[in-house]
Design a protein around this motif. Structure first.
Motif, PDB file in Angstrom:
ATOM      1  N   PHE A 153      -7.269   0.939   9.344  1.00 39.29           N
ATOM      2  CA  PHE A 153      -6.212   0.500   8.429  1.00 39.29           C
ATOM      3  C   PHE A 153      -6.408   0.923   6.976  1.00 39.29           C
ATOM      4  O   PHE A 153      -5.429   1.185   6.263  1.00 39.29           O
ATOM      5  CB  PHE A 153      -6.062  -1.028   8.491  1.00 39.29           C
ATOM      6  CG  PHE A 153      -5.756  -1.553   9.861  1.00 39.29           C
ATOM      7  CD1 PHE A 153      -4.789  -0.952  10.657  1.00 39.29           C
ATOM      8  CD2 PHE A 153      -6.436  -2.653  10.370  1.00 39.29           C
ATOM      9  CE1 PHE A 153      -4.502  -1.433  11.930  1.00 39.29           C
ATOM     10  CE2 PHE A 153      -6.160  -3.141  11.638  1.00 39.29           C
ATOM     11  CZ  PHE A 153      -5.189  -2.532  12.426  1.00 39.29           C
ATOM     12  N   ASP A 154      -7.662   1.002   6.515  1.00 40.79           N
ATOM     13  CA  ASP A 154      -7.916   1.288   5.095  1.00 40.79           C
ATOM     14  C   ASP A 154      -7.232   2.566   4.598  1.00 40.79           C
ATOM     15  O   ASP A 154      -6.635   2.557   3.510  1.00 40.79           O
ATOM     16  CB  ASP A 154      -9.422   1.363   4.827  1.00 40.79           C
ATOM     17  CG  ASP A 154     -10.071  -0.010   4.735  1.00 40.79           C
ATOM     18  OD1 ASP A 154      -9.341  -1.023   4.809  1.00 40.79           O
ATOM     19  OD2 ASP A 154     -11.311  -0.075   4.599  1.00 40.79           O
ATOM     20  N   PRO A 155      -7.294   3.683   5.341  1.00 43.34           N
ATOM     21  CA  PRO A 155      -6.657   4.902   4.830  1.00 43.34           C
ATOM     22  C   PRO A 155      -5.153   4.759   4.615  1.00 43.34           C
ATOM     23  O   PRO A 155      -4.595   5.385   3.708  1.00 43.34           O
ATOM     24  CB  PRO A 155      -6.961   5.936   5.925  1.00 43.34           C
ATOM     25  CG  PRO A 155      -8.179   5.425   6.613  1.00 43.34           C
ATOM     26  CD  PRO A 155      -8.023   3.946   6.604  1.00 43.34           C
ATOM     27  N   PHE A 156      -4.498   3.923   5.414  1.00 44.80           N
ATOM     28  CA  PHE A 156      -3.061   3.735   5.272  1.00 44.80           C
ATOM     29  C   PHE A 156      -2.739   2.817   4.098  1.00 44.80           C
ATOM     30  O   PHE A 156      -1.735   3.007   3.404  1.00 44.80           O
ATOM     31  CB  PHE A 156      -2.471   3.183   6.574  1.00 44.80           C
ATOM     32  CG  PHE A 156      -2.463   4.195   7.682  1.00 44.80           C
ATOM     33  CD1 PHE A 156      -1.358   5.018   7.891  1.00 44.80           C
ATOM     34  CD2 PHE A 156      -3.565   4.358   8.513  1.00 44.80           C
ATOM     35  CE1 PHE A 156      -1.358   5.964   8.898  1.00 44.80           C
ATOM     36  CE2 PHE A 156      -3.578   5.306   9.522  1.00 44.80           C
ATOM     37  CZ  PHE A 156      -2.467   6.113   9.711  1.00 44.80           C
ATOM     38  N   VAL A 157      -3.600   1.845   3.871  1.00 48.11           N
ATOM     39  CA  VAL A 157      -3.401   0.946   2.732  1.00 48.11           C
ATOM     40  C   VAL A 157      -3.490   1.707   1.422  1.00 48.11           C
ATOM     41  O   VAL A 157      -2.808   1.381   0.441  1.00 48.11           O
ATOM     42  CB  VAL A 157      -4.434  -0.202   2.779  1.00 48.11           C
ATOM     43  CG1 VAL A 157      -4.372  -1.037   1.495  1.00 48.11           C
ATOM     44  CG2 VAL A 157      -4.187  -1.095   3.994  1.00 48.11           C
ATOM     45  N   ALA A 205       4.178  -0.910   3.402  1.00 48.87           N
ATOM     46  CA  ALA A 205       3.637  -2.052   4.136  1.00 48.87           C
ATOM     47  C   ALA A 205       2.955  -1.571   5.405  1.00 48.87           C
ATOM     48  O   ALA A 205       3.167  -0.442   5.865  1.00 48.87           O
ATOM     49  CB  ALA A 205       4.753  -3.042   4.474  1.00 48.87           C
ATOM     50  N   ILE A 206       2.131  -2.449   5.963  1.00 47.58           N
ATOM     51  CA  ILE A 206       1.454  -2.194   7.230  1.00 47.58           C
ATOM     52  C   ILE A 206       1.892  -3.283   8.204  1.00 47.58           C
ATOM     53  O   ILE A 206       1.880  -4.469   7.871  1.00 47.58           O
ATOM     54  CB  ILE A 206      -0.078  -2.248   7.087  1.00 47.58           C
ATOM     55  CG1 ILE A 206      -0.558  -1.384   5.922  1.00 47.58           C
ATOM     56  CG2 ILE A 206      -0.752  -1.868   8.398  1.00 47.58           C
ATOM     57  CD1 ILE A 206      -0.416   0.088   6.118  1.00 47.58           C
ATOM     58  N   SER A 207       2.272  -2.878   9.407  1.00 48.46           N
ATOM     59  CA  SER A 207       2.660  -3.834  10.450  1.00 48.46           C
ATOM     60  C   SER A 207       1.736  -3.635  11.648  1.00 48.46           C
ATOM     61  O   SER A 207       1.585  -2.514  12.146  1.00 48.46           O
ATOM     62  CB  SER A 207       4.118  -3.627  10.849  1.00 48.46           C
ATOM     63  OG  SER A 207       4.524  -4.625  11.761  1.00 48.46           O
ATOM     64  N   ILE A 208       1.128  -4.735  12.108  1.00 47.24           N
ATOM     65  CA  ILE A 208       0.079  -4.669  13.123  1.00 47.24           C
ATOM     66  C   ILE A 208       0.456  -5.548  14.305  1.00 47.24           C
ATOM     67  O   ILE A 208       0.517  -6.780  14.187  1.00 47.24           O
ATOM     68  CB  ILE A 208      -1.268  -5.128  12.523  1.00 47.24           C
ATOM     69  CG1 ILE A 208      -1.643  -4.255  11.325  1.00 47.24           C
ATOM     70  CG2 ILE A 208      -2.359  -5.110  13.578  1.00 47.24           C
ATOM     71  CD1 ILE A 208      -2.768  -4.834  10.471  1.00 47.24           C
ATOM     72  N   ALA A 209       0.719  -4.933  15.451  1.00 50.82           N
ATOM     73  CA  ALA A 209       1.039  -5.678  16.664  1.00 50.82           C
ATOM     74  C   ALA A 209      -0.256  -6.111  17.349  1.00 50.82           C
ATOM     75  O   ALA A 209      -1.155  -5.297  17.574  1.00 50.82           O
ATOM     76  CB  ALA A 209       1.868  -4.816  17.607  1.00 50.82           C
ATOM     77  N   THR A 210      -0.338  -7.409  17.675  1.00 50.22           N
ATOM     78  CA  THR A 210      -1.571  -7.919  18.271  1.00 50.22           C
ATOM     79  C   THR A 210      -1.280  -9.191  19.065  1.00 50.22           C
ATOM     80  O   THR A 210      -0.124  -9.508  19.350  1.00 50.22           O
ATOM     81  CB  THR A 210      -2.645  -8.139  17.196  1.00 50.22           C
ATOM     82  OG1 THR A 210      -3.887  -8.469  17.827  1.00 50.22           O
ATOM     83  CG2 THR A 210      -2.245  -9.238  16.217  1.00 50.22           C
ATOM     84  N   TYR A 249     -10.196 -10.185   6.411  1.00 46.97           N
ATOM     85  CA  TYR A 249     -10.036  -8.772   6.045  1.00 46.97           C
ATOM     86  C   TYR A 249      -8.566  -8.431   5.804  1.00 46.97           C
ATOM     87  O   TYR A 249      -8.224  -7.811   4.787  1.00 46.97           O
ATOM     88  CB  TYR A 249     -10.621  -7.886   7.144  1.00 46.97           C
ATOM     89  CG  TYR A 249     -10.162  -6.450   7.073  1.00 46.97           C
ATOM     90  CD1 TYR A 249     -10.472  -5.646   5.973  1.00 46.97           C
ATOM     91  CD2 TYR A 249      -9.395  -5.895   8.106  1.00 46.97           C
ATOM     92  CE1 TYR A 249     -10.034  -4.336   5.903  1.00 46.97           C
ATOM     93  CE2 TYR A 249      -8.966  -4.587   8.042  1.00 46.97           C
ATOM     94  CZ  TYR A 249      -9.281  -3.812   6.934  1.00 46.97           C
ATOM     95  OH  TYR A 249      -8.839  -2.515   6.857  1.00 46.97           O
ATOM     96  N   LEU A 250      -7.688  -8.848   6.720  1.00 47.52           N
ATOM     97  CA  LEU A 250      -6.260  -8.561   6.548  1.00 47.52           C
ATOM     98  C   LEU A 250      -5.720  -9.237   5.289  1.00 47.52           C
ATOM     99  O   LEU A 250      -4.879  -8.671   4.584  1.00 47.52           O
ATOM    100  CB  LEU A 250      -5.480  -9.018   7.784  1.00 47.52           C
ATOM    101  CG  LEU A 250      -5.815  -8.297   9.093  1.00 47.52           C
ATOM    102  CD1 LEU A 250      -5.001  -8.874  10.237  1.00 47.52           C
ATOM    103  CD2 LEU A 250      -5.568  -6.792   8.960  1.00 47.52           C
TER     104      LEU A 250
END
Length: 314
Positions: free
Chosen positions: A114-118, A125-130, A142-143
Motif C-alpha cells: 500500500f505505501d507506494p500508492f499512498v 484515495a485507497i480502497s481495500i476489500a477485506t 497502520y491503516l
C-alpha cells in the motif's frame, strides 16, 4: 437539487445517496476506481477458517475485473489509469485493491503493497476489500496512519447478518465478529463500506430487510448491495444444479432494494446497487447483465412509490 425530488443528497433524479454524488462533492471532480489484484489469499481458502472459499466466490476471489495478475501492481494501475482517462481525461483516481482478502498478510507485506500508492500524487484515495476476521489491531493502526496522507476505505464483505446464511455459504466468520471489527474501525478515521448480497440461498425478503436494518444502525459510511450471481465453476453452481433454490426476479429484487434503501439513513453512501458477473460464466440470473435497465427501473419505481432513502429509517 432537481425539482420534485425530496432527497437532499442528489444532483439528479436519484433518490438515494450515490457514490458519484459523494465523490463529486468531496473531491470536487470526477473520480474513478482502478481495480487491482495484489495476489493475496483468503483464510476461507487456505484452511485457516475454511476451505474452498464462499460458495458463491469464483477462482479469482471476486476480482474478475481487477488487474492482470501477471503484471506488477504499478503496471496494473497504469493500465487502469490509461483506460479510465481515455473516457474521463481529467478524472481523479482511487486505487482499489479488489480481489480476495487484501489485509490477509503480515504487516510488512501490507506496507510494501500500500505505501507506494499512498505516496502517489495522482491517487486521491485507497480502497481495500477485506474481511472482518482479517483486520488485526496492528493492521488497523497502520491503516489509520495512512489516513494522514490519503482517504482510506475498508470494504468489508458481510453479505448477510444471519449466521445461518453465513454457514450455508461457507462465509467463515460470524456476525458478532463483524460487529467487533466495526467497533474497532469506528474509533479511527478509516472509512467503512459494507457489502450485502440479496437472494442468498433460502433467505426471505424479511431476512434481507433485517440485514439492511441492522447495517443502518452501525457506524459505517457506505454500503454496496447487489444481486447474487450464480457463476460457473463455483460450489454454489453445483448446489444449484443439484437442488435449485429460488432466485429473485428483477421485479422482486427492485422491490427489496427499495425497501432496504428506505431503512438506511440518508447520509449513508450507496456505492452500488448492482454487481458485475462475467457474461460467459454467469448461470443465472441473466437480467443482472442489464445494469442500466435495473438502475433505471429502481429510479422509476422510487418515483412511483414517492419514496427515498431513509424514509423509514428510525
Amino acid at each position: 437539487m432537481p425539482y420534485n425530488n425530496p432527497f437532499i443528497y442528489s444532483d439528479d433524479n436519484k433518490r438515494y445517496h450515490t457514490w458519484n454524488y459523494y465523490l463529486k462533492h468531496h473531491f470536487h471532480q470526477k473520480v474513478c476506481k482502478v481495480p487491482l489484484n495484489a495476489n493475496f489469499s483468503c483464510p476461507n481458502r487456505d484452511g485457516t477458517c475454511g476451505v474452498g472459499g464462499c460458495t458463491f466466490c469464483g477462482s479469482l476471489g471476486s476480482g474478475e475485473f481487477a488487474g492482470d495478475i501477471h503484471k506488477d501492481l504499478m503496471q496494473q494501475f497504469e493500465d487502469g489509469k490509461a483506460m479510465m482517462h481515455r473516457k474521463w481525461p481529467n478524472a481523479g483516481l482511487i486505487a482499489y485493491f479488489q480481489a480476495y482478502t487484501n489485509t490477509y498478510a503480515p504487516l510488512h507485506v501490507l506496507k510494501d503493497t500500500f505505501d507506494p500508492f499512498v505516496e502517489r500524487d495522482d491517487i486521491l484515495a485507497i480502497s481495500i476489500a477485506t474481511r472482518a476476521d482479517c483486520l488485526e489491531d496492528d493492521t488497523i493502526a497502520y491503516l489509520q496512519s495512512l489516513t494522514k496522507k490519503k482517504e482510506i476505505w475498508v470494504e468489508l464483505g458481510l453479505q448477510s447478518v444471519h449466521d445461518e446464511t453465513a454457514k450455508r455459504v461457507n462465509r467463515g466468520h460470524t456476525y458478532a465478529q463483524f460487529v467487533s471489527c466495526i467497533k474497532k474501525l469506528a474509533k479511527t478515521d478509516i472509512k467503512i463500506a459494507v457489502h450485502l448480497i440479496n437472494s442468498l440461498p433460502y433467505e426471505t425478503k424479511d431476512e434481507m430487510l433485517e440485514s439492511a436494518d441492522r447495517i443502518a444502525h452501525l457506524p459505517i459510511h457506505a454500503v454496496k448491495i447487489h444481486m447474487l450471481h450464480i457463476m460457473e465453476n463455483t460450489k454454489m453452481a453445483k448446489e444449484y444444479e443439484q437442488h435449485p433454490f429460488p432466485v429473485l426476479s428483477k421485479e422482486e429484487y427492485i422491490d427489496i432494494v427499495i425497501s432496504q434503501l428506505e431503512l438506511l439513513p440518508k447520509e449513508m453512501i450507496i456505492q452500488r446497487l448492482t454487481g458485475d458477473g462475467v457474461k460467459e460464466h454467469l448461470i443465472t440470473p441473466e437480467w443482472t447483465l442489464k445494469k442500466v435497465v435495473v438502475l433505471n427501473d429502481i429510479d422509476k419505481e422510487m418515483v412511483r412509490r414517492d419514496t427515498w432513502q431513509g424514509k423509514r429509517y428510525r
